[in-house]
Design an enzyme around this catalytic site. Sequence first.
Site, PDB file in Angstrom:
ATOM      1  N   HIS A   1     -11.444  -5.479  12.781  1.00 22.43           N
ATOM      2  CA  HIS A   1     -12.235  -4.921  11.671  1.00 22.43           C
ATOM      3  C   HIS A   1     -13.696  -5.402  11.759  1.00 22.43           C
ATOM      4  O   HIS A   1     -14.626  -4.623  11.578  1.00 22.43           O
ATOM      5  CB  HIS A   1     -11.703  -5.411  10.319  1.00 22.43           C
ATOM      6  CG  HIS A   1     -10.345  -4.918   9.958  1.00 22.43           C
ATOM      7  ND1 HIS A   1      -9.251  -5.746   9.867  1.00 22.43           N
ATOM      8  CD2 HIS A   1      -9.893  -3.680   9.639  1.00 22.43           C
ATOM      9  CE1 HIS A   1      -8.194  -5.049   9.506  1.00 22.43           C
ATOM     10  NE2 HIS A   1      -8.542  -3.791   9.374  1.00 22.43           N
TER      11      HIS A   1
ATOM     12  N   GLY B   1      -8.035  -3.490   4.582  1.00 26.06           N
ATOM     13  CA  GLY B   1      -8.199  -4.914   4.300  1.00 26.06           C
ATOM     14  C   GLY B   1      -7.400  -5.816   5.217  1.00 26.06           C
ATOM     15  O   GLY B   1      -6.874  -5.406   6.236  1.00 26.06           O
TER      16      GLY B   1
ATOM     17  N   ARG C   1      -0.669  -6.088  10.779  1.00 29.66           N
ATOM     18  CA  ARG C   1       0.801  -6.184  10.800  1.00 29.66           C
ATOM     19  C   ARG C   1       1.306  -7.269  11.755  1.00 29.66           C
ATOM     20  O   ARG C   1       2.480  -7.610  11.704  1.00 29.66           O
ATOM     21  CB  ARG C   1       1.417  -4.827  11.170  1.00 29.66           C
ATOM     22  CG  ARG C   1       1.253  -3.795  10.063  1.00 29.66           C
ATOM     23  CD  ARG C   1       2.087  -2.545  10.299  1.00 29.66           C
ATOM     24  NE  ARG C   1       2.145  -1.702   9.128  1.00 29.66           N
ATOM     25  CZ  ARG C   1       1.394  -0.605   8.927  1.00 29.66           C
ATOM     26  NH1 ARG C   1       0.513  -0.223   9.845  1.00 29.66           N
ATOM     27  NH2 ARG C   1       1.522   0.111   7.830  1.00 29.66           N
TER      28      ARG C   1
END
Length: 282
Positions: free
Chosen positions: A37, A31, A187
């Site tokens: 992504h 997620g 991150r």
Amino acid sequence: MEIIAHPREMQEQARRWREEGRRIAFVPTMGYFHQGHLSLMEYAREIGDRLVVSLFVNPTQFGPTEDLDRYPRDLERDTRLAEEVGVDVLFTPAAEQMYPPGYQTYVTVNGLSQGLCGASRPGHFRGVATVVLKLFNLVMPHVAVFGEKDYQQLVVIKRMVSDLNLPVEVVGCPIVREEDGLAMSSRNTYLNPEERWSARCLYRSLQAAQQLVADGKKTREEILSTVQQIISQTPHTRIDYVALVDPETLQEVAAVQGAARLALAVWVGHTRLIDNTLLVET
Ligand code: PAF
């Protein structure tokens, strides 16, 4: 788009699609979607006729002192983005459903999991291989798409699929970068503005290595010392590892002969970032 939270419901849906002859494409994620992504989802949508994306922050791949609790989460935004890309099912199991009380089965991919990130994150790839195998059993994909940013993960998953005769095709997709070259990662949101500035040194060092190889400087020593120098001269950084490895075995190589993967992990402040590139002899 349907949101399925229960593993058994996911498996039933996958089974129905298979009976109808659908080709299921799958993108496993934790997620907090970024363009990296979304590029995997867009690619997967093209190569299958049903697209499943899983969103599960997998506790077994985090070490006891790692960032499981503060890993960024935004289900509402992720749902909207997945819908926009054309995902058919967003699979969002809870940790208690994936690892109910009494759970005790794990998958270990021995050699490939040990070096590079495996050396500083013991148990990480065991957690990854375990959850990916479980997800494959629930989503029953024909093809699964992973990013090359987690290059060791991709190699470990391919090995597991081959070793365990899993009927899944595993495809790797290129790293997606910010404008200044920083590889996209959930991150990156941990970085403060100064650290974010410093983080550019990862990609700069990979580019410098590419230039070295283009100039005929292909030994491990030449490449690693340049990369290490660029990173260590940058404030807020601490090298975890820099390695020049065979792209398939992940064993260290003495020089770029044919092709080699240059992989690195660097602490920028309190955030550990990874990146890699393929170096090709010209
Ligand atoms: O790459 C990731 O986000 C995770 O390691 C994965 C493959 C979803 C397994 O939890």
